[in-house]
Write a protein that holds these residues in place. Structure first.
Motif, PDB file in Angstrom:
ATOM      1  N   ASP A  90       0.826  -1.216   0.000  1.00 52.54           N
ATOM      2  CA  ASP A  90       0.000   0.000   0.000  1.00 52.54           C
ATOM      3  C   ASP A  90       0.858   1.263   0.000  1.00 52.54           C
ATOM      4  OD1 ASP A  90      -2.202  -1.651   0.031  1.00 52.54           O
ATOM      5  OD2 ASP A  90      -2.659  -1.375   2.143  1.00 52.54           O
ATOM      6  N   ALA A  91       1.980   1.228  -0.744  1.00 54.30           N
ATOM      7  CA  ALA A  91       2.918   2.357  -0.761  1.00 54.30           C
ATOM      8  C   ALA A  91       3.166   2.898  -2.163  1.00 54.30           C
ATOM      9  CB  ALA A  91       4.246   1.925  -0.130  1.00 54.30           C
ATOM     10  N   GLY A  92       2.463   2.406  -3.181  1.00 50.64           N
ATOM     11  CA  GLY A  92       2.682   2.846  -4.553  1.00 50.64           C
ATOM     12  C   GLY A  92       1.809   4.029  -4.934  1.00 50.64           C
ATOM     13  N   ASP A  93       1.910   4.430  -6.193  1.00 50.10           N
ATOM     14  CA  ASP A  93       1.139   5.539  -6.747  1.00 50.10           C
ATOM     15  C   ASP A  93       0.037   4.971  -7.633  1.00 50.10           C
ATOM     16  OD1 ASP A  93       0.102   7.749  -8.054  1.00 50.10           O
ATOM     17  OD2 ASP A  93       2.004   8.415  -8.893  1.00 50.10           O
ATOM     18  N   SER A  94      -1.168   4.898  -7.093  1.00 50.60           N
ATOM     19  CA  SER A  94      -2.301   4.342  -7.839  1.00 50.60           C
ATOM     20  C   SER A  94      -2.733   5.240  -8.984  1.00 50.60           C
ATOM     21  CB  SER A  94      -3.488   4.115  -6.905  1.00 50.60           C
ATOM     22  OG  SER A  94      -3.147   3.184  -5.909  1.00 50.60           O
ATOM     23  N   PRO A 109      -5.810  -8.873  -8.755  1.00 51.43           N
ATOM     24  CA  PRO A 109      -6.120  -7.448  -8.863  1.00 51.43           C
ATOM     25  C   PRO A 109      -5.140  -6.584  -8.065  1.00 51.43           C
ATOM     26  CG  PRO A 109      -7.733  -8.566  -7.492  1.00 51.43           C
ATOM     27  CD  PRO A 109      -6.855  -9.621  -8.072  1.00 51.43           C
ATOM     28  N   ARG A 110      -4.887  -5.379  -8.574  1.00 56.98           N
ATOM     29  CA  ARG A 110      -4.072  -4.377  -7.884  1.00 56.98           C
ATOM     30  C   ARG A 110      -4.978  -3.515  -7.014  1.00 56.98           C
ATOM     31  NH1 ARG A 110       1.315  -4.450  -7.943  1.00 56.98           N
ATOM     32  NH2 ARG A 110       2.207  -5.171  -9.885  1.00 56.98           N
ATOM     33  N   GLY A 111      -4.382  -2.768  -6.105  1.00 52.67           N
ATOM     34  CA  GLY A 111      -5.140  -1.844  -5.266  1.00 52.67           C
ATOM     35  C   GLY A 111      -5.922  -2.537  -4.174  1.00 52.67           C
ATOM     36  N   VAL A 112      -5.513  -3.742  -3.789  1.00 53.01           N
ATOM     37  CA  VAL A 112      -6.177  -4.468  -2.713  1.00 53.01           C
ATOM     38  C   VAL A 112      -5.653  -3.918  -1.391  1.00 53.01           C
ATOM     39  CG1 VAL A 112      -6.502  -6.719  -1.632  1.00 53.01           C
ATOM     40  CG2 VAL A 112      -6.434  -6.530  -4.118  1.00 53.01           C
ATOM     41  N   ASP A 113      -6.545  -3.464  -0.547  1.00 50.63           N
ATOM     42  CA  ASP A 113      -6.131  -2.884   0.729  1.00 50.63           C
ATOM     43  C   ASP A 113      -5.703  -3.963   1.709  1.00 50.63           C
ATOM     44  OD1 ASP A 113      -5.805  -0.699   2.609  1.00 50.63           O
ATOM     45  OD2 ASP A 113      -7.527  -1.560   3.653  1.00 50.63           O
ATOM     46  N   ASP A 114      -4.558  -3.743   2.329  1.00 47.86           N
ATOM     47  CA  ASP A 114      -4.127  -4.602   3.431  1.00 47.86           C
ATOM     48  C   ASP A 114      -4.523  -3.882   4.709  1.00 47.86           C
ATOM     49  OD1 ASP A 114      -2.894  -6.019   5.436  1.00 47.86           O
ATOM     50  OD2 ASP A 114      -0.937  -6.094   4.470  1.00 47.86           O
ATOM     51  N   PRO A 115      -5.540  -4.368   5.426  1.00 54.64           N
ATOM     52  CA  PRO A 115      -6.032  -3.657   6.605  1.00 54.64           C
ATOM     53  C   PRO A 115      -4.998  -3.549   7.729  1.00 54.64           C
ATOM     54  CG  PRO A 115      -7.050  -5.823   6.432  1.00 54.64           C
ATOM     55  CD  PRO A 115      -6.257  -5.611   5.182  1.00 54.64           C
ATOM     56  N   ASP A 116      -3.948  -4.356   7.679  1.00 54.34           N
ATOM     57  CA  ASP A 116      -2.912  -4.299   8.706  1.00 54.34           C
ATOM     58  C   ASP A 116      -1.786  -3.338   8.362  1.00 54.34           C
ATOM     59  OD1 ASP A 116      -4.265  -6.253  10.202  1.00 54.34           O
ATOM     60  OD2 ASP A 116      -3.297  -7.862   9.070  1.00 54.34           O
ATOM     61  N   VAL A 118      -0.672   0.651   7.126  1.00 55.31           N
ATOM     62  CA  VAL A 118      -1.041   2.049   6.936  1.00 55.31           C
ATOM     63  C   VAL A 118      -0.716   2.433   5.493  1.00 55.31           C
ATOM     64  CG1 VAL A 118      -0.549   4.432   7.632  1.00 55.31           C
ATOM     65  CG2 VAL A 118      -0.605   2.619   9.352  1.00 55.31           C
ATOM     66  N   ASP A 119      -1.685   3.013   4.788  1.00 55.55           N
ATOM     67  CA  ASP A 119      -1.459   3.439   3.401  1.00 55.55           C
ATOM     68  C   ASP A 119      -0.496   4.618   3.387  1.00 55.55           C
ATOM     69  OD1 ASP A 119      -3.335   1.547   2.745  1.00 55.55           O
ATOM     70  OD2 ASP A 119      -4.918   2.971   2.257  1.00 55.55           O
ATOM     71  N   THR A 120       0.626   4.455   2.684  1.00 57.94           N
ATOM     72  CA  THR A 120       1.599   5.543   2.568  1.00 57.94           C
ATOM     73  C   THR A 120       1.731   6.025   1.131  1.00 57.94           C
ATOM     74  OG1 THR A 120       3.419   3.953   2.341  1.00 57.94           O
ATOM     75  CG2 THR A 120       2.937   4.773   4.563  1.00 57.94           C
ATOM     76  N   GLY A 121       1.068   5.364   0.197  1.00 59.58           N
ATOM     77  CA  GLY A 121       1.146   5.742  -1.208  1.00 59.58           C
ATOM     78  C   GLY A 121       0.063   6.722  -1.597  1.00 59.58           C
ATOM     79  N   LYS A 122      -0.095   6.911  -2.899  1.00 58.87           N
ATOM     80  CA  LYS A 122      -1.082   7.835  -3.454  1.00 58.87           C
ATOM     81  C   LYS A 122      -2.300   7.024  -3.882  1.00 58.87           C
ATOM     82  CE  LYS A 122       0.507  11.189  -6.011  1.00 58.87           C
ATOM     83  NZ  LYS A 122       1.021  11.947  -7.192  1.00 58.87           N
ATOM     84  N   ALA A 123      -3.458   7.358  -3.322  1.00 64.54           N
ATOM     85  CA  ALA A 123      -4.676   6.563  -3.514  1.00 64.54           C
ATOM     86  C   ALA A 123      -5.531   7.065  -4.671  1.00 64.54           C
ATOM     87  CB  ALA A 123      -5.505   6.586  -2.242  1.00 64.54           C
TER      88      ALA A 123
END
Length: 179
Positions: A90-94, A109-116, A118-123
């Motif tokens: 969850d650290a890339g640039d979507s 699929p890409r963009g799958v959220d890992d609930p564990d 913290v998102d640090t990339g661009k959503a």
């Protein structure tokens, strides 16, 4: 070079990449780790100037979203999928992911959220892609348990709430009455 893993290479110059004749390659959502060079430019070498964004580059490289941390591969020599706790999840640039890259190297699929994580990339629509060639897939939900999961690769729920589900919702948005 989008969502690539360049690792375990060795060269005289530029263990990960050698940039010829003023070239300016763009590395996006990529991991360049574990490469060696015997003279200079462990990661990059040559007269060209690479650009990198939202990438994990060993020894560091300036650019938006770039990090220099162990990617925590499943196996550093053979399996470049990310383990739980990897700083690349969850650290890339979507925003910059090409349509053809809505799936990873395994076809997941890409963009799958890992609930564990913290998102640090661009959503985009609250979804953030992982760095590298493989997307960590959510665990703990079956297709029948995921309320937002309406479609998968074959038109049936696949146990992942992702961009395909969002697109299906947007495509049917509006008045559903026959009048």
């Amino acid at each position: 070079l989008d969502n690539c893993v360049i690792t375990n290479n060795s060269a005289t110059e530029g263990g990960a990449a050698y940039n010829f004749n003023g070239s300016q390659p763009l590395f996006l959502n990529s991991i360049l780790w574990g490469n060696t060079a015997t003279s200079f430019g462990v990661v990059f070498a040559g007269p060209g100037v690479p650009i990198a964004r939202y990438s994990n580059i060993e020894d560091g490289f300036l650019g938006e979203g770039n990090v220099d941390v162990n990617p925590v591969f499943v196996n550093d020599l053979a399996d470049f999928r990310l383990q739980a706790g990897s700083p690349c999840i969850d650290a890339g640039d979507s925003v910059s992911v090409a349509e053809s890259l809505f799936v990873d190297l395994d076809g997941n699929p890409r963009g799958v959220d890992d609930p564990d994580t913290v998102d640090t990339g661009k959503a985009v629509f609250a979804l953030v892609v992982d760095m590298g060639a493989y997307e960590v897939q959510a665990a703990g939900c079956t297709p029948s348990e995921c309320a937002g999961d309406v479609t998968g690769p074959k038109g049936t729920p696949d146990g992942v709430v992702d961009a395909l589900d969002l697109l299906a919702l947007i495509g049917t948005w509006g008045n559903c009455s026959p009048d």
